[in-house]
Design an enzyme around this catalytic site. Structure first.
Site, PDB file in Angstrom:
ATOM      1  N   HIS A 207       6.395   6.298   9.524  1.00 15.29           N
ATOM      2  CA  HIS A 207       7.277   5.994   7.616  1.00 15.29           C
ATOM      3  C   HIS A 207       6.516   8.257   7.041  1.00 15.29           C
ATOM      4  CE1 HIS A 207       2.640   6.871   8.821  1.00 15.29           C
ATOM      5  NE2 HIS A 207       2.424   7.508   8.076  1.00 15.29           N
TER       6      HIS A 207
HETATM    7  C1  UD1 Z   1       0.333   7.468   3.540  1.00 12.66           C
HETATM    8  C2  UD1 Z   1      -0.986   8.628   3.105  1.00 12.66           C
HETATM    9  C3  UD1 Z   1      -0.703   8.821   4.951  1.00 12.66           C
HETATM   10  C4  UD1 Z   1      -0.557   7.563   5.529  1.00 12.66           C
HETATM   11  C5  UD1 Z   1      -0.158   6.479   4.850  1.00 12.66           C
HETATM   12  C6  UD1 Z   1      -0.563   5.296   5.726  1.00 12.66           C
HETATM   13  C7  UD1 Z   1      -1.077  11.082   1.567  1.00 12.66           C
HETATM   14  C8  UD1 Z   1       0.405  11.789   0.976  1.00 12.66           C
HETATM   15  N1  UD1 Z   1      -0.114   9.903   2.438  1.00 12.66           N
HETATM   16  O1  UD1 Z   1       1.341   7.450   3.347  1.00 12.66           O
HETATM   17  O2  UD1 Z   1      -1.149   9.731   4.975  1.00 12.66           O
HETATM   18  O3  UD1 Z   1      -0.692   8.204   7.007  1.00 12.66           O
HETATM   19  O4  UD1 Z   1      -0.394   6.645   3.586  1.00 12.66           O
HETATM   20  O5  UD1 Z   1       0.309   4.302   5.472  1.00 12.66           O
HETATM   21  O6  UD1 Z   1      -1.701  10.249   1.268  1.00 12.66           O
HETATM   22  N2  UD1 Z   1       3.940   1.526  -1.408  1.00 12.66           N
HETATM   23  C9  UD1 Z   1       3.995   0.146  -1.435  1.00 12.66           C
HETATM   24  N3  UD1 Z   1       3.309  -0.391  -1.305  1.00 12.66           N
HETATM   25  C10 UD1 Z   1       2.423  -0.046  -0.749  1.00 12.66           C
HETATM   26  C11 UD1 Z   1       1.859   1.323  -0.788  1.00 12.66           C
HETATM   27  C12 UD1 Z   1       2.522   2.275  -0.935  1.00 12.66           C
HETATM   28  O7  UD1 Z   1       5.350   0.056  -2.258  1.00 12.66           O
HETATM   29  O8  UD1 Z   1       1.147  -1.060  -0.321  1.00 12.66           O
HETATM   30  C13 UD1 Z   1       5.024   2.944  -1.834  1.00 12.66           C
HETATM   31  C14 UD1 Z   1       4.313   3.722  -2.956  1.00 12.66           C
HETATM   32  O9  UD1 Z   1       4.924   3.013  -4.145  1.00 12.66           O
HETATM   33  C15 UD1 Z   1       5.047   4.541  -2.895  1.00 12.66           C
HETATM   34  C16 UD1 Z   1       5.729   4.585  -1.416  1.00 12.66           C
HETATM   35  O10 UD1 Z   1       5.131   3.448   0.005  1.00 12.66           O
HETATM   36  O11 UD1 Z   1       6.542   5.199  -2.769  1.00 12.66           O
HETATM   37  C17 UD1 Z   1       4.516   5.615  -0.326  1.00 12.66           C
HETATM   38  O12 UD1 Z   1       3.329   5.556  -0.392  1.00 12.66           O
HETATM   39  P1  UD1 Z   1       2.051   6.256  -0.537  1.00 12.66           P
HETATM   40  O13 UD1 Z   1       1.151   5.957  -0.763  1.00 12.66           O
HETATM   41  O14 UD1 Z   1       2.896   7.407  -1.594  1.00 12.66           O
HETATM   42  O15 UD1 Z   1       1.794   6.971   1.374  1.00 12.66           O
HETATM   43  P2  UD1 Z   1       2.102   6.554   2.774  1.00 12.66           P
HETATM   44  O16 UD1 Z   1       3.806   7.223   2.848  1.00 12.66           O
HETATM   45  O17 UD1 Z   1       2.281   5.203   2.496  1.00 12.66           O
END
Ligand code: UD1
Length: 355
Positions: A207
């Site tokens: 991820h």
């Molecule tokens: C975040 C943390 C990372 C942690 C990870 C656990 C940061 C910088 N990174 O990364 O350290 O290891 O969480 O999973 O904070 N999204 C969805 N649904 C959700 C959550 C996210 O669709 O429930 C999508 C978001 O809209 C985004 C992408 O997934 O486009 C990434 O989510 P984001 O919260 O930016 O970071 P993670 O990759 O989850």
């Protein structure tokens, strides 16, 4: 006031919240914890299911601040968290790990002169291109109480001049691994549901931004997984939403099963059952060791260096050949004298109560 937002924080907060509640029973001045959820992770499978399964207290505020770039997300969180802190005037703000919610919580508190306690303080990858490294370094330098999971983390803080109120508390994720192992073994039906047998499959999680947002690196990782599948390996891969949006056409390869994100107990059951785990997650590298499953880490560096030194974890970056070789030679290592004794959350609660 505890700030949470992303999946790994729910696991850590569940252990400390439980310990704070238990501790309060015996105190003349009970500790009151208010949980604020930024909504960084908002899907049912990334958030609600964890609150239910881990018996986390309901958040007093549920924000909807997930999505967008790291800057947009962190920026959006600041005024909302500041408002809550002004209205609720907490004595202390508790933050976990290294996500955008961690930094936003710490920054909002620091600007209001509210003391900050950081659980998982002192971890470093020394790679400033990772958003998590920026978040954790800045959070540490805003905090006044530091709960370090390992002695390496304590030393990292010392190297940066942070020596006061630094506690080697052990790792709350180890507490969680011990606490939830038995229910996972007893109650999870995931092996049956997927038609798997213990030690017959590899578990994959990917991820990190550096792997997913870089098509070349992601391509190498997919090639490695395809080659392992072609050799007859069964690979089980719960897909993080970040990756799902990148892989619009899906992934099809022999032996490779992509599934939805898993609730905690099912994830633990797969970690226990896997022959080897391939991951770029920090938490999963450690959980692999906690459940004594060898790990192959798809990154150049790790914050959990003791897992590599003890022989449980191999750092291979994303080269397909190195990944294949590492899976072939993955084996158990030595016992690691870190992470505490499974009572880190209690220790943290005790220290917070005495502040
Ligand atoms: C975040 C943390 C990372 C942690 C990870 C656990 C940061 C910088 N990174 O990364 O350290 O290891 O969480 O999973 O904070 N999204 C969805 N649904 C959700 C959550 C996210 O669709 O429930 C999508 C978001 O809209 C985004 C992408 O997934 O486009 C990434 O989510 P984001 O919260 O930016 O970071 P993670 O990759 O989850």
């Amino acid at each position: 006031m505890t700030i949470v937002g992303a999946r790994p924080q729910f696991v850590k907060a569940a252990m400390v919240s439980r310990a704070l509640a238990d501790f309060s029973i015996f105190e003349s001045r009970p500790l009151i914890e208010e949980l604020v959820h930024t909504g960084q992770h908002y899907d049912d499978l990334m958030s609600q299911v964890f609150f239910k399964q881990l018996s986390l207290p309901n958040p007093v505020v549920m924000m909807e601040l997930g999505g967008g770039t790291h800057g947009q997300m962190t920026g959006r969180m600041l005024p909302s968290l500041e408002r809550e802190m002004i209205d609720r005037h907490p004595d202390l703000v508790l933050v976990y790990g290294d996500t955008n919610s961690t930094l936003a919580g710490a920054l909002a508190a620091a600007k209001l002169n509210i003391p900050i306690a950081h659980v998982e303080a002192g971890l470093r990858s020394f790679n400033k291109s990772m958003p998590e490294e920026i978040n954790r370094v800045l959070t540490d330098h805003l905090s006044s109480l530091f709960f370090c999971p390992t002695s390496v983390a304590v030393q990292n803080l010392k190297n940066e001049g942070l020596t006061e109120s630094v506690y080697l508390s052990g790792d709350v994720m180890y507490d969680a691994a011990l606490f939830f192992r038995k229910p996972a073994l007893a109650d999870s039906l995931i092996l049956k549901r997927l038609g798997l047998k213990d030690k017959d499959f590899l578990l994959v999680t990917v991820h990190r931004q550096e792997n997913i947002d870089n098509p070349e690196r992601l391509g190498y990782i997919l090639t490695a997984l395809e080659r392992l599948g072609a050799k007859g390996e069964i690979l089980v891969w719960p897909l993080h939403p970040r990756l799902k949006t990148r892989l619009k056409s899906g992934i099809k390869a022999n032996g490779l099963f992509t599934i939805e994100p898993l609730p905690f107990l099912d994830m633990i059951r797969l970690e226990i059952g896997a022959r080897v785990i391939l991951t770029d997650s920090g938490g999963v590298q450690k959980e692999a060791y906690f459940h004594r499953t060898p790990c192959v880490t798809l990154r150049k560096e790790t914050e959990w260096i003791e897992t590599v030194v003890a022989g449980w974890n191999q750092l291979v970056d994303c080269d397909p050949e190195r990944i294949e070789q590492a899976v072939a030679k993955a084996e158990p290592g030595c016992v690691i004298a870190e992470y505490g004794t499974g009572n880190s959350s209690k220790e943290i609660a005790r220290i917070l109560a005495s502040c």
